[in-house]
Design a protein around this motif. Structure first.
Motif, PDB file in Angstrom:
ATOM      1  N   GLU B   5      46.486  25.391  46.079  1.00  0.00           N
ATOM      2  CA  GLU B   5      46.979  26.424  46.058  1.00  0.00           C
ATOM      3  C   GLU B   5      45.143  27.365  45.827  1.00  0.00           C
ATOM      4  OE1 GLU B   5      49.314  28.769  44.132  1.00  0.00           O
ATOM      5  OE2 GLU B   5      51.221  27.623  45.044  1.00  0.00           O
ATOM      6  N   PRO B   7      42.344  30.133  44.558  1.00  0.00           N
ATOM      7  CA  PRO B   7      42.587  31.513  43.900  1.00  0.00           C
ATOM      8  C   PRO B   7      41.866  32.553  44.729  1.00  0.00           C
ATOM      9  CG  PRO B   7      41.140  30.361  42.523  1.00  0.00           C
ATOM     10  CD  PRO B   7      41.433  29.010  43.467  1.00  0.00           C
ATOM     11  N   GLU B   8      42.352  33.376  44.969  1.00  0.00           N
ATOM     12  CA  GLU B   8      41.882  34.627  45.762  1.00  0.00           C
ATOM     13  C   GLU B   8      40.934  35.529  44.940  1.00  0.00           C
ATOM     14  OE1 GLU B   8      42.670  36.699  48.416  1.00  0.00           O
ATOM     15  OE2 GLU B   8      43.286  35.061  49.064  1.00  0.00           O
ATOM     16  N   HIS B   9      39.732  35.867  45.205  1.00  0.00           N
ATOM     17  CA  HIS B   9      38.526  35.653  45.228  1.00  0.00           C
ATOM     18  C   HIS B   9      38.016  37.506  45.576  1.00  0.00           C
ATOM     19  CE1 HIS B   9      35.983  36.151  48.553  1.00  0.00           C
ATOM     20  NE2 HIS B   9      36.439  34.889  48.498  1.00  0.00           N
ATOM     21  N   ARG B  10      37.119  38.399  44.642  1.00  0.00           N
ATOM     22  CA  ARG B  10      37.022  39.685  44.994  1.00  0.00           C
ATOM     23  C   ARG B  10      35.144  40.157  45.412  1.00  0.00           C
ATOM     24  NH1 ARG B  10      37.904  42.034  40.025  1.00  0.00           N
ATOM     25  NH2 ARG B  10      38.493  40.534  39.558  1.00  0.00           N
ATOM     26  N   ASP B  46      33.037  38.186  55.038  1.00  0.00           N
ATOM     27  CA  ASP B  46      33.955  37.500  53.938  1.00  0.00           C
ATOM     28  C   ASP B  46      34.738  36.479  54.123  1.00  0.00           C
ATOM     29  OD1 ASP B  46      32.161  39.095  52.123  1.00  0.00           O
ATOM     30  OD2 ASP B  46      34.377  41.278  52.335  1.00  0.00           O
ATOM     31  N   ARG B  47      34.640  35.439  54.638  1.00  0.00           N
ATOM     32  CA  ARG B  47      35.603  34.440  54.712  1.00  0.00           C
ATOM     33  C   ARG B  47      35.266  33.601  54.208  1.00  0.00           C
ATOM     34  NH1 ARG B  47      35.899  32.304  59.614  1.00  0.00           N
ATOM     35  NH2 ARG B  47      34.530  34.033  60.535  1.00  0.00           N
ATOM     36  N   ARG B  49      34.453  30.569  50.743  1.00  0.00           N
ATOM     37  CA  ARG B  49      34.855  30.501  48.939  1.00  0.00           C
ATOM     38  C   ARG B  49      33.712  30.193  48.321  1.00  0.00           C
ATOM     39  NH1 ARG B  49      38.536  25.894  50.003  1.00  0.00           N
ATOM     40  NH2 ARG B  49      38.309  25.815  47.540  1.00  0.00           N
ATOM     41  N   ARG B  76      39.251  45.428  40.342  1.00  0.00           N
ATOM     42  CA  ARG B  76      40.604  44.905  40.367  1.00  0.00           C
ATOM     43  C   ARG B  76      41.660  46.339  40.798  1.00  0.00           C
ATOM     44  NH1 ARG B  76      42.155  39.745  38.155  1.00  0.00           N
ATOM     45  NH2 ARG B  76      39.921  39.295  36.661  1.00  0.00           N
TER      46      ARG B  76
END
Lengths: 224, 76
Positions: B5, B7-10, B46-47, B49, B76
């Protein structure tokens, strides 16, 4: 009207297409060659087995005659008992099959490995070099070659032992009938398939290398 | 989270705004930096990584900006 972005995209697609063509040329022809060799390996194994179990030499222009004992893969030399002639036909059919079994097992192993290798090469040709199918294929080739090589060795040792038992029993029978025996045999060393064995270990190593490659590919996804 | 998996980033990329301020197209930036339009588009939307330092340097050189102008981290 075409934009610069269209031209850049076209250029990129063209490069990708050229890469794919090169890759396919480099992998599909070997895959075809490997599949043909695999079929020949299987055929030669089956024909060799049939010839040994039948116990005769096929003559194209003349009557078939019994195979000499030293034509068995396990024997180098055989001196006939003085008063009798022993041929492959004097061995029980199951012993003849046992004598042919290592060759058959080797041929089937190589044919199966060729089939698996062909599938791996096709996956690579399609651009899925680090896919799960390639890793699985390499693992199967490794197991097949390593385990198969030991099976061939075990069958060869078993066949050698059984053929010797049969020959000495034949010589004893000649002696018991009052004949003179001077039987002598020279045997091959049991066949150790070092090259398939080594290739099996290479396939295992490649499997790990491709697993690492798959991880790196995943890590590199989305890297700009 | 399993090892597969991601992890999501911001991290948010402001490439579209910087291009607009400079009156520049994505294709022109691609031409000037040597980075493909496809990769720049991934970055802009924003695609992406991750970004190589060499890519970042090339974009900042052409746009005359800093990495801080190009990226921000969404709260957040």
């Amino acid at each position: 009207m075409r934009s610069d972005a269209d031209d850049s995209a076209d250029q990129l697609l063209s490069e990708v297409g050229r890469d794919r063509d090169k890759r396919q040329r480099a992998t599909l022809w070997p895959a075809r060659l490997v599949s043909v060799l695999g079929v020949f390996a299987a055929l030669s194994g089956v024909l060799g087995t049939a010839s040994l179990v039948w116990g005769r030499v096929w003559m194209i222009n003349g009557p078939d005659h019994p195979r000499e004992l030293d034509s068995l893969p396990q024997l180098l030399q055989f001196e006939q008992p003085g008063d009798a002639t022993m041929t492959v036909l004097d061995l029980p059919a199951w012993v003849r099959f046992l004598a042919a079994a290592p060759g058959l097992a080797q041929a089937l192993m190589l044919a199966a490995a060729a089939f698996l290798l062909m599938r791996v090469l096709i996956e690579i040709a399609d651009g899925r070099s680090f896919g799960a199918e390639v890793q699985r294929g390499l693992g199967r080739i490794g197991w097949l070659l390593v385990v198969g090589s030991f099976i061939v060795l075990a069958l060869d040792v078993l066949a050698l032992w059984r053929i010797e038992v049969e020959i000495w029993a034949f010589a004893d029978a000649v002696r018991n009938d009052g004949g003179v025996t001077s039987t002598g045999i020279g045997t091959e060393l049991p066949r150790i398939l070092w090259l398939p064995l080594a290739l099996g270990f290479v396939a295992f190593a490649l499997r790990w290398a491709f697993k690492d490659g798959a991880r790196l590919e995943k890590d590199a996804e989305g890297v700009i | 989270m399993s090892s597969d998996e991601v992890p999501e980033h911001r991290v948010v990329c402001h490439l579209d705004r910087l291009l607009e301020e400079r009156g520049m197209t994505l294709a022109a930036l691609a031409e000037a930096t040597g980075i493909t339009v496809v990769n720049l588009s991934v970055l802009k939307n924003d695609r992406g990584r991750a970004i190589r330092f060499t890519t970042l340097t090339a974009i900042c050189d052409v746009l005359g900006c800093t990495p801080g102008d190009l990226f921000s981290v969404r709260p957040r």
